[in-house]
Design a protein around this motif. Structure first.
Motif, mmCIF file in Angstrom:
data_model
loop_
_atom_site.group_PDB
_atom_site.id
_atom_site.type_symbol
_atom_site.label_atom_id
_atom_site.label_comp_id
_atom_site.label_asym_id
_atom_site.label_seq_id
_atom_site.Cartn_x
_atom_site.Cartn_y
_atom_site.Cartn_z
ATOM 1 N N THR A 136 103.621 80.320 -50.896
ATOM 2 C CA THR A 136 104.633 80.912 -51.429
ATOM 3 C C THR A 136 104.559 82.252 -53.083
ATOM 4 O O THR A 136 106.024 82.896 -53.032
ATOM 5 C CB THR A 136 105.984 80.012 -51.826
ATOM 6 O OG1 THR A 136 105.279 79.643 -52.892
ATOM 7 C CG2 THR A 136 105.904 78.997 -50.896
ATOM 8 N N SER A 137 103.767 82.376 -53.388
ATOM 9 C CA SER A 137 104.034 83.543 -53.908
ATOM 10 C C SER A 137 102.601 84.487 -53.567
ATOM 11 O O SER A 137 101.756 83.850 -53.178
ATOM 12 C CB SER A 137 103.977 83.560 -55.575
ATOM 13 O OG SER A 137 103.355 82.677 -55.542
ATOM 14 N N ALA A 138 101.989 85.561 -54.383
ATOM 15 C CA ALA A 138 101.618 86.659 -53.820
ATOM 16 C C ALA A 138 99.913 86.061 -54.394
ATOM 17 O O ALA A 138 99.581 85.537 -55.964
ATOM 18 C CB ALA A 138 101.729 87.841 -54.887
ATOM 19 N N ASN B 192 112.133 81.959 -44.495
ATOM 20 C CA ASN B 192 110.962 81.528 -45.706
ATOM 21 C C ASN B 192 110.127 80.475 -45.365
ATOM 22 O O ASN B 192 109.888 80.224 -46.349
ATOM 23 C CB ASN B 192 111.752 82.338 -46.568
ATOM 24 C CG ASN B 192 111.057 82.088 -48.024
ATOM 25 O OD1 ASN B 192 109.901 82.753 -48.108
ATOM 26 N ND2 ASN B 192 110.975 81.296 -49.204
ATOM 27 N N GLY B 193 110.127 80.217 -43.902
ATOM 28 C CA GLY B 193 109.069 78.625 -43.995
ATOM 29 C C GLY B 193 107.768 78.868 -44.730
ATOM 30 O O GLY B 193 107.534 77.650 -44.139
ATOM 31 N N SER B 194 107.299 80.102 -44.038
ATOM 32 C CA SER B 194 106.169 79.877 -44.586
ATOM 33 C C SER B 194 106.025 80.725 -46.662
ATOM 34 O O SER B 194 104.342 80.773 -47.034
ATOM 35 C CB SER B 194 105.074 80.829 -43.523
ATOM 36 O OG SER B 194 104.658 80.563 -42.375
ATOM 37 N N LEU C 66 108.998 85.464 -48.004
ATOM 38 C CA LEU C 66 109.620 86.347 -49.222
ATOM 39 C C LEU C 66 108.650 86.108 -50.017
ATOM 40 O O LEU C 66 109.601 86.835 -50.770
ATOM 41 C CB LEU C 66 110.877 85.605 -49.473
ATOM 42 C CG LEU C 66 112.325 85.086 -47.583
ATOM 43 C CD1 LEU C 66 113.329 84.823 -48.002
ATOM 44 C CD2 LEU C 66 111.351 86.641 -47.346
ATOM 45 N N GLY C 67 107.801 84.845 -50.824
ATOM 46 C CA GLY C 67 107.116 85.960 -52.270
ATOM 47 C C GLY C 67 107.855 85.316 -53.322
ATOM 48 O O GLY C 67 107.774 85.053 -54.365
ATOM 49 N N ASN C 68 109.232 84.477 -52.914
ATOM 50 C CA ASN C 68 109.862 83.970 -53.961
ATOM 51 C C ASN C 68 109.283 83.038 -54.318
ATOM 52 O O ASN C 68 110.161 82.415 -55.617
ATOM 53 C CB ASN C 68 111.364 83.477 -53.739
ATOM 54 C CG ASN C 68 111.644 83.160 -52.824
ATOM 55 O OD1 ASN C 68 111.466 82.783 -51.977
ATOM 56 N ND2 ASN C 68 113.123 83.404 -52.713
#
Length: 406
Positions: free
Chosen positions: A58-60, A365-367, A370-372
């Motif tokens: 969920t984040s980079a 954003n289920g995976s 969105l990276g947030n």
């Protein structure tokens, strides 16, 4: 080539050991400070390239062994929520690939996926890359095109319908200046402003007035003066007239043409009718259009002097970014952002790079695409959790659920 492979192997081993905690990277070291190609979202095919098979992030995370400085172009492909692959064009004109490889879309001579970058076979003069659902393209220095991967509808353009795990020449194309890849079709823009297409065509995505798929390129009819092309899953956009870049400013005279699948309004022509030849996307483009982009079933354009963004098409997960989940059959403004420098569309999400070097995303954003830091969808832009310094390019797969930034 041996030294290149050895360097990559050593980098991959060092990165793996660092992940395992067996090697400590000094905080002040040069490598710790290097800018890296980043990825986030679904990773079940290894499409994040970070050396793991973690379901999603969920984040980079950093793509293993690649610094931002050596990457000149990036592309993301995918044929479903959990399927995907990445491509990176390097400064030495070679191409690296990672992720799913069922059909040879990594171009390494095998059909085995890998979760770290590896060399595409036989490419030493690539100038651009594009990734479709399960196939890949490269534009070479001699202005010809090669392709590899899935070829069930002729999307490799080599006159056959046989898959290839190594690059093969697209037949009959020269003087090409840009390429694009849809789910199962491909596009090329020639320097004379004409567009050529091949592959799947049931919805008119080849723009030749028929629904017959083709395994060699055919010219898109009634389309000239094109400066940019993009492909969605089964539709395409072309920018007519000058665009920004190369010393040419956008003008109010340029326009957008679209063709192919249109069930959710992704052509922007105020209808939901499939178009087998190009039609005008509606909209008043004040100051002209500088960029175009496409997700699976939605489309985007950067417009006016403030580099604002408009979008249209499918909006099931809020990928249009107007605060609703209503489909839009003509362009509408994306809420609350300006200064857009780059934009890309995924299966049901959108990612944009702003002038302040922040990356914003919206939609499904289920995976974690969105990276947030969450898996909650958003119908308005949100900021990536991890600060991405010095980013100048973004990518997302038209049929997949992950994102890349470099």
């Amino acid at each position: 080539m041996t030294n290149f492979r050895t360097t990559r192997l050593c980098s991959a081993i060092a990165a793996a050991l660092t992940v395992l905690g067996l090697v400590a990277m000094p905080v002040g070291s040069a490598q710790a400070q290097e800018k890296r190609l980043k990825a986030w979202g679904n990773n079940r095919s290894g499409q994040l390239g970070d050396g793991t098979w973690t379901d999603f992030r969920t984040s980079a995370t950093s793509v293993t062994g690649l610094t931002s400085a050596e990457v000149t172009k990036i592309a993301a492909g995918g044929a479903g929520p959990t399927n995907g692959h990445g491509l990176a064009l390097l400064t030495d004109h070679t191409v690296l690939s990672w992720g799913a490889n069922t059909y040879g879309q990594l171009g390494d001579g095998t059909v085995f996926g890998h979760n770290t970058p590896g060399l595409v076979a036989g490419l030493g003069d690539a100038r651009d890359v594009a990734a479709g659902g399960s196939h890949s393209l490269a534009l070479l220095g001699d202005q010809t095109v090669v392709a590899w991967g899935h070829n069930n509808y002729g999307q490799l353009g080599n006159g056959t319908n046989a898959d290839s795990s190594v690059p093969v020449r697209v037949e009959g194309l020269n003087k090409v200046i840009a390429i694009a890849a849809g789910s199962e079709h491909s596009l090329a823009l020639r320097e004379d402003g004409t567009v050529w297409a091949w592959g799947y065509n049931i919805n008119g995505q080849l723009g030749d007035g028929t629904s017959a798929s083709r395994n060699v390129p055919s010219q898109v009819v009634n389309l000239t003066g094109v400066s940019k092309i993009v492909a969605g899953c089964n539709h395409n956009l072309a920018l007519i007239g000058p665009a920004s870049g190369g010393g040419t400013k956008p003008t109010s005279g340029n326009s957008i043409k679209a063709w192919g699948y249109n069930a959710t309004g992704q052509l922007g022509d105020n209808s939901t009718i499939n178009r087998y030849t190009p039609v005008d996307t509606q909209g008043i483009w004040l100051g002209g259009v500088s960029q175009i982009a496409a997700g699976c079933n939605h489309s985007m354009a950067v417009t006016d002097s403030d580099n604002r963004l408009k979008a249209w098409g499918q909006n099931t997960s809020g990928q249009i970014g107007d605060g609703t989940t209503d489909y839009r059959i003509t362009p509408v403004p994306v809420t609350g952002i300006k200064g857009v420098q780059a934009v890309a569309g995924g299966r049901e999400h959108t990612i944009a790079l702003l002038g302040d070097n922040t990356v914003r995303s919206w939609g499904a954003n289920g995976s974690g695409q969105l990276g947030n830091g969450t898996t909650d969808p958003s119908a308005v832009p949100v900021t990536t959790l991890t600060p991405l310094v010095g980013v100048d390019k973004v990518a997302a797969p038209v049929g997949g659920d992950f994102s890349l930034a470099n």
